[in-house]
Write a protein that holds these residues in place. Structure first.
Motif, PDB file in Angstrom:
ATOM      1  N   ALA A 162      -7.549 -56.773  26.699  1.00 29.86           N
ATOM      2  CA  ALA A 162      -7.624 -55.385  27.199  1.00 29.86           C
ATOM      3  C   ALA A 162      -8.591 -54.594  26.323  1.00 29.86           C
ATOM      4  O   ALA A 162      -9.007 -55.044  25.260  1.00 29.86           O
ATOM      5  CB  ALA A 162      -6.246 -54.752  27.170  1.00 29.86           C
ATOM      6  N   PHE A 163      -8.904 -53.402  26.786  1.00 30.56           N
ATOM      7  CA  PHE A 163      -9.760 -52.507  26.001  1.00 30.56           C
ATOM      8  C   PHE A 163      -8.923 -51.837  24.935  1.00 30.56           C
ATOM      9  O   PHE A 163      -7.768 -51.475  25.167  1.00 30.56           O
ATOM     10  CB  PHE A 163     -10.383 -51.423  26.895  1.00 30.56           C
ATOM     11  CG  PHE A 163     -11.394 -51.934  27.861  1.00 30.56           C
ATOM     12  CD1 PHE A 163     -12.637 -52.353  27.423  1.00 30.56           C
ATOM     13  CD2 PHE A 163     -11.120 -51.979  29.218  1.00 30.56           C
ATOM     14  CE1 PHE A 163     -13.586 -52.822  28.307  1.00 30.56           C
ATOM     15  CE2 PHE A 163     -12.066 -52.443  30.112  1.00 30.56           C
ATOM     16  CZ  PHE A 163     -13.294 -52.867  29.662  1.00 30.56           C
ATOM     17  N   THR A 164      -9.545 -51.595  23.799  1.00 30.93           N
ATOM     18  CA  THR A 164      -8.863 -50.846  22.756  1.00 30.93           C
ATOM     19  C   THR A 164      -9.090 -49.366  22.991  1.00 30.93           C
ATOM     20  O   THR A 164      -9.930 -48.952  23.792  1.00 30.93           O
ATOM     21  CB  THR A 164      -9.404 -51.224  21.361  1.00 30.93           C
ATOM     22  OG1 THR A 164     -10.769 -50.820  21.284  1.00 30.93           O
ATOM     23  CG2 THR A 164      -9.268 -52.717  21.098  1.00 30.93           C
ATOM     24  N   LEU A 165      -8.327 -48.567  22.312  1.00 28.28           N
ATOM     25  CA  LEU A 165      -8.449 -47.114  22.445  1.00 28.28           C
ATOM     26  C   LEU A 165      -9.842 -46.639  22.012  1.00 28.28           C
ATOM     27  O   LEU A 165     -10.433 -45.766  22.639  1.00 28.28           O
ATOM     28  CB  LEU A 165      -7.364 -46.430  21.619  1.00 28.28           C
ATOM     29  CG  LEU A 165      -7.277 -44.918  21.714  1.00 28.28           C
ATOM     30  CD1 LEU A 165      -7.035 -44.495  23.155  1.00 28.28           C
ATOM     31  CD2 LEU A 165      -6.193 -44.390  20.807  1.00 28.28           C
ATOM     32  N   VAL A 166     -10.399 -47.215  20.995  1.00 31.61           N
ATOM     33  CA  VAL A 166     -11.730 -46.847  20.507  1.00 31.61           C
ATOM     34  C   VAL A 166     -12.782 -47.162  21.575  1.00 31.61           C
ATOM     35  O   VAL A 166     -13.704 -46.368  21.816  1.00 31.61           O
ATOM     36  CB  VAL A 166     -12.040 -47.572  19.180  1.00 31.61           C
ATOM     37  CG1 VAL A 166     -13.475 -47.342  18.758  1.00 31.61           C
ATOM     38  CG2 VAL A 166     -11.081 -47.132  18.100  1.00 31.61           C
ATOM     39  N   GLU A 167     -12.679 -48.288  22.217  1.00 30.26           N
ATOM     40  CA  GLU A 167     -13.638 -48.648  23.275  1.00 30.26           C
ATOM     41  C   GLU A 167     -13.546 -47.696  24.466  1.00 30.26           C
ATOM     42  O   GLU A 167     -14.559 -47.302  25.043  1.00 30.26           O
ATOM     43  CB  GLU A 167     -13.393 -50.089  23.733  1.00 30.26           C
ATOM     44  CG  GLU A 167     -13.760 -51.134  22.704  1.00 30.26           C
ATOM     45  CD  GLU A 167     -13.334 -52.529  23.105  1.00 30.26           C
ATOM     46  OE1 GLU A 167     -14.084 -53.475  22.759  1.00 30.26           O
ATOM     47  OE2 GLU A 167     -12.281 -52.672  23.756  1.00 30.26           O
ATOM     48  N   CYS A 168     -12.352 -47.290  24.829  1.00 35.04           N
ATOM     49  CA  CYS A 168     -12.180 -46.332  25.943  1.00 35.04           C
ATOM     50  C   CYS A 168     -12.802 -44.978  25.598  1.00 35.04           C
ATOM     51  O   CYS A 168     -13.468 -44.359  26.433  1.00 35.04           O
ATOM     52  CB  CYS A 168     -10.694 -46.157  26.268  1.00 35.04           C
ATOM     53  SG  CYS A 168      -9.966 -47.566  27.097  1.00 35.04           S
ATOM     54  N   ILE A 169     -12.586 -44.493  24.392  1.00 38.14           N
ATOM     55  CA  ILE A 169     -13.155 -43.207  23.977  1.00 38.14           C
ATOM     56  C   ILE A 169     -14.679 -43.284  23.947  1.00 38.14           C
ATOM     57  O   ILE A 169     -15.370 -42.359  24.385  1.00 38.14           O
ATOM     58  CB  ILE A 169     -12.574 -42.778  22.611  1.00 38.14           C
ATOM     59  CG1 ILE A 169     -11.093 -42.427  22.771  1.00 38.14           C
ATOM     60  CG2 ILE A 169     -13.351 -41.607  22.033  1.00 38.14           C
ATOM     61  CD1 ILE A 169     -10.377 -42.140  21.466  1.00 38.14           C
ATOM     62  N   ALA A 170     -15.236 -44.384  23.457  1.00 38.42           N
ATOM     63  CA  ALA A 170     -16.695 -44.552  23.423  1.00 38.42           C
ATOM     64  C   ALA A 170     -17.265 -44.554  24.847  1.00 38.42           C
ATOM     65  O   ALA A 170     -18.301 -43.934  25.109  1.00 38.42           O
ATOM     66  CB  ALA A 170     -17.059 -45.838  22.697  1.00 38.42           C
ATOM     67  N   ALA A 171     -16.600 -45.214  25.778  1.00 40.69           N
ATOM     68  CA  ALA A 171     -17.055 -45.237  27.175  1.00 40.69           C
ATOM     69  C   ALA A 171     -17.005 -43.843  27.788  1.00 40.69           C
ATOM     70  O   ALA A 171     -17.926 -43.432  28.513  1.00 40.69           O
ATOM     71  CB  ALA A 171     -16.202 -46.211  27.981  1.00 40.69           C
ATOM     72  N   LEU A 172     -15.955 -43.066  27.486  1.00 35.72           N
ATOM     73  CA  LEU A 172     -15.852 -41.693  27.995  1.00 35.72           C
ATOM     74  C   LEU A 172     -16.951 -40.797  27.413  1.00 35.72           C
ATOM     75  O   LEU A 172     -17.524 -39.958  28.123  1.00 35.72           O
ATOM     76  CB  LEU A 172     -14.473 -41.107  27.667  1.00 35.72           C
ATOM     77  CG  LEU A 172     -13.328 -41.596  28.545  1.00 35.72           C
ATOM     78  CD1 LEU A 172     -11.996 -41.100  28.002  1.00 35.72           C
ATOM     79  CD2 LEU A 172     -13.523 -41.111  29.970  1.00 35.72           C
ATOM     80  N   LEU A 173     -17.253 -40.967  26.133  1.00 36.11           N
ATOM     81  CA  LEU A 173     -18.315 -40.171  25.516  1.00 36.11           C
ATOM     82  C   LEU A 173     -19.678 -40.472  26.135  1.00 36.11           C
ATOM     83  O   LEU A 173     -20.455 -39.555  26.420  1.00 36.11           O
ATOM     84  CB  LEU A 173     -18.356 -40.428  24.005  1.00 36.11           C
ATOM     85  CG  LEU A 173     -17.256 -39.774  23.190  1.00 36.11           C
ATOM     86  CD1 LEU A 173     -17.331 -40.236  21.740  1.00 36.11           C
ATOM     87  CD2 LEU A 173     -17.367 -38.270  23.271  1.00 36.11           C
TER      88      LEU A 173
END
Length: 143
Positions: free
Chosen positions: A6-17
């Motif tokens: 799964a995606f980590t929280l850091v990867e999700c935030i980077a994608a949103l940014l």
């Protein structure tokens, strides 16, 4: 317990940014394109409106005299005399006092009026941005 990929929280935030940055930059680009289009359209529209007003049935302007930088007009509806003057702007001046700017940002040395016949005048205007505009106005017959 088995871990699922799964995606980590850091990867999700980077994608949103990254996504929000793309959206913001696209918005700025669209705003710049709209502003540029609106200005060029507004200038052409202002010129057409200016010419239409001079031929308008609201005034019924009749041409009395034409010089290179000035036209003498008679409003047949109100029986008043006006002067259409060309300086750093095109403006309509009442002989009794007062004036109304009609078109602005003009280079006087490259602009002028040319009488074609008893009713028609060719108006040539060069704006300060280098844009050259020309139109023929047909005035009413003087009664």
């Amino acid at each position: 317990m088995k871990r699922q990929p799964a995606f980590t929280l850091v990867e999700c935030i980077a994608a949103l940014l990254v996504t929000s940055l793309v959206v913001v930059l696209t918005g700025y680009a669209l705003t710049a394109v709209r502003t540029t289009s609106r200005l060029s359209l507004a200038q052409a529209t202002d010129w057409v409106i200016c010419l239409q007003e001079l031929e308008s049935a609201d005034h019924h302007f009749a041409l009395k005299r034409a010089d290179r930088y000035q036209l003498e007009l008679r409003d047949l509806n109100q029986h008043r005399n006006y002067e259409l003057c060309l300086r750093d702007r095109l403006y309509l001046r009442s002989v009794n006092g007062g004036y109304m700017p009609v078109f602005s940002n003009i280079r006087v040395e490259q602009s002028g009026f040319k009488r074609l016949d008893s009713q028609r005048v060719c108006i040539t205007v060069t704006r300060t941005n280098g844009q050259k505009l020309e139109g023929i106005v047909c005035f009413e017959k003087d009664q």
